[in-house]
Scaffold this active site. Structure first.
Site, short mmCIF file in Angstrom:
data_model
loop_
_atom_site.label_atom_id
_atom_site.label_comp_id
_atom_site.label_asym_id
_atom_site.label_seq_id
_atom_site.Cartn_x
_atom_site.Cartn_y
_atom_site.Cartn_z
N HIS A 267 0.82 -1.22 0.00
CA HIS A 267 0.00 0.00 0.00
C HIS A 267 0.85 1.27 0.00
O HIS A 267 0.37 2.35 -0.35
CB HIS A 267 -0.93 0.00 1.21
CG HIS A 267 -2.26 0.63 0.94
ND1 HIS A 267 -2.41 1.85 0.32
CD2 HIS A 267 -3.54 0.20 1.20
CE1 HIS A 267 -3.69 2.15 0.22
NE2 HIS A 267 -4.40 1.18 0.74
N SER A 268 2.12 1.19 0.38
CA SER A 268 2.98 2.37 0.36
C SER A 268 3.23 2.88 -1.05
O SER A 268 3.63 4.02 -1.24
CB SER A 268 4.32 2.06 1.04
OG SER A 268 5.01 1.03 0.35
#
Length: 499
Positions: A171-172
């Site tokens: 998700h980063s």
């Protein structure tokens, strides 16, 4: 025969869109000779991206893509080098140096990122194998010595497809909406290998011309007053949730530490035309119908009875809707970025919207949709998503990443579930020339026991559940109940002659 099919797919695979190359695009970036990927200068991770490296927020986005034909790995690898790898986030390492994490360009070894397991084609239940495969993926993470994404290609014939591709992305690298848009920008329409997918755009309602003068002023004043009041109430509830307000314990709410448990991801496909049928008959939106049928499905007992669980009606149960407050880059913008090095805004700009979830048995099934519409309409007249984003951003800048992580985790863990609805292409598309049968996005690593995603594709809607089996031991039944609820609501529309 194998080589002939492979050659045919290579011809049908992604072709660049003919565009004029901007000279300004070469000022800071250049395309490397390896795989056609671009390299760029180092830059620090945004605070939001760093947040997803905290132990309680190590979230991965999963996108399951069913294909109608066998997948040819060499074709996929060739096309990835000209599309996905040209996005700097997918060809960079996340390196920590003196307490600061930075994006560092690197060469991508596709043999390491594209995983093709050997499969037994005579297995008893390919669908169960696929489900277990994704479940086992959710037990693992990606080594930080490589860019944080991988693609699993399974030439496995299931009930809905001939083969399956599973993208896993940390998700980063970006918010879910942007990541899914990027994946769709790597596809093309099957009937036109140069055309990008068409994503429907919500049309604004025409304003009535007779609302002029004093009435228009009064309506605008009343609307502004509603927005102000709703925003104040919503921000107060957000702060209260961060400090002490938690949902009543219920069968859907996860236990502390649920973010570290593996996830069972199941999905069902329903007719998008059925949802539109209800939407048009009741003058609502697709999102209203999706949220309504979810409430109806979760008010059933195991076994599909129309009675509610043994819970008091006064319980507090909320769904968290994560909103990308920065407009997601469109598919065309992302395609241009990969084709001609155009710049697009990217990152995790996430706001929180807390949706009250009603526990009650309705004699009229249409009341579930009416209630959902009332909840969502009220949230549309609020700036909750923007305010909660800036509160979290303020906490991050003032108190640091640990405090921001704790704040976000408390807000999420004190609610019960997460809900989202994403719009997909309206025509058949192909991933690297392989025609897609369905698309099922989800995630794992979040502090929920239940996450529900609705994803449309052509004339279908896929309902995807990501669950902690320790809390929800029978996710298939819950999925079936939500599907059955749509049929009950549709039958009620027909019975009342609303169509």
């Amino acid at each position: 025969m194998e080589s002939t099919n492979s050659f045919r797919l290579r011809k049908q695979a992604l072709k660049p869109i003919e565009t004029a190359r901007s000279s300004a695009s070469q000022r800071d970036e250049e395309v490397s000779k390896n795989n056609g990927q671009r390299t760029c200068e180092e830059e620090p991770l945004s605070p939001s991206s760093r947040l997803y490296h905290e132990p309680n927020f190590n979230v991965y986005v999963i996108a399951i893509m069913g294909c109608k034909t066998r997948i040819y790995p060499d074709v996929v690898k060739t096309n990835l080098g000209h599309t996905l790898l040209r996005h700097p986030r997918f060809s960079s390492l996340q390196v920590e140096n003196n307490g600061e994490m930075r994006w560092v360009p690197t060469e991508v070894d596709l043999e390491r990122h594209v995983i093709v397991p050997e499969l037994d084609q005579n297995m008893d239940s390919p669908d169960k194998f696929l489900e277990d495969y994704v479940y086992n993926m959710s037990k693992t993470t990606i080594d930080k010595s490589q860019p944080l994404w991988d693609l699993h290609l399974l030439n496995l014939r299931t009930s809905q497809s001939e083969a399956v591709g599973i993208f896993r992305i940390h998700h980063s690298l970006g918010d879910g909406t942007s990541l899914l848009s990027l994946l769709l920008a790597c596809t093309r329409q099957m009937n036109d290998s140069k055309a990008l997918p068409t994503i429907p755009i919500r049309k604004k309602k025409d304003k009535k011309s007779d609302r002029i003068g004093i009435w228009r002023i009064l309506l605008r004043f009343w609307f502004a007053l509603q927005v102000f009041w709703n925003t104040v109430v919503d921000v107060f509830m957000f702060i209260a949730t961060a400090l002490f307000l938690t949902d009543t314990q219920n069968p859907l709410k996860g236990l502390p530490g649920s973010e570290s448990t593996p996830r069972r991801i199941v999905y069902r496909t329903v007719s998008l035309d059925d949802i539109k049928f209800v939407k048009n008959a009741m003058n609502t939106t697709i999102n209203d119908v999706a949220f309504g049928m979810t409430q109806a499905g979760e008010n059933k007992k195991d076994g599909g009875a129309t009675e509610t669980n043994n819970l008091p009606k006064s319980i507090r149960l909320r769904s968290n809707l994560l909103v990308n407050i920065r407009p997601a880059p469109g598919i065309q913008a992302l395609a241009d970025m990969m084709e001609k090095d155009a710049e697009v805004k990217w990152g995790n700009w996430i706001g929180y919207v807390l949706l009250p979830f009603t526990i009650a048995v309705r004699e009229d099934p249409l009341d579930y949709v009416r209630n959902a519409k009332a909840i969502i309409d009220r949230k549309k007249r609020s700036l909750e998503a923007f305010c909660t984003f800036y509160i979290a951003d303020w906490a991050l800048n003032l108190f640091g990443i640990k405090a921001a992580s704790a704040l976000s985790h408390k807000v999420i863990s004190r609610t019960t579930m997460c809900f989202s609805n994403m719009v997909g292409p309206v025509e058949e598309i192909g991933f690297c020339g392989h025609p897609m049968a369905f698309l099922a996005p989800s995630s794992y690593g979040q502090p929920y026991a239940l996450m529900i995603n609705f994803q449309s594709y052509i004339d279908k809607m896929t309902i995807v559940l990501s669950v902690d089996e320790g809390t929800i031991p029978n996710p298939h039944q819950l999925c079936d109940d939500i599907v059955e609820s749509l049929q009950v609501i549709k039958d009620a529309v027909l019975t009342r002659g609303l169509a």
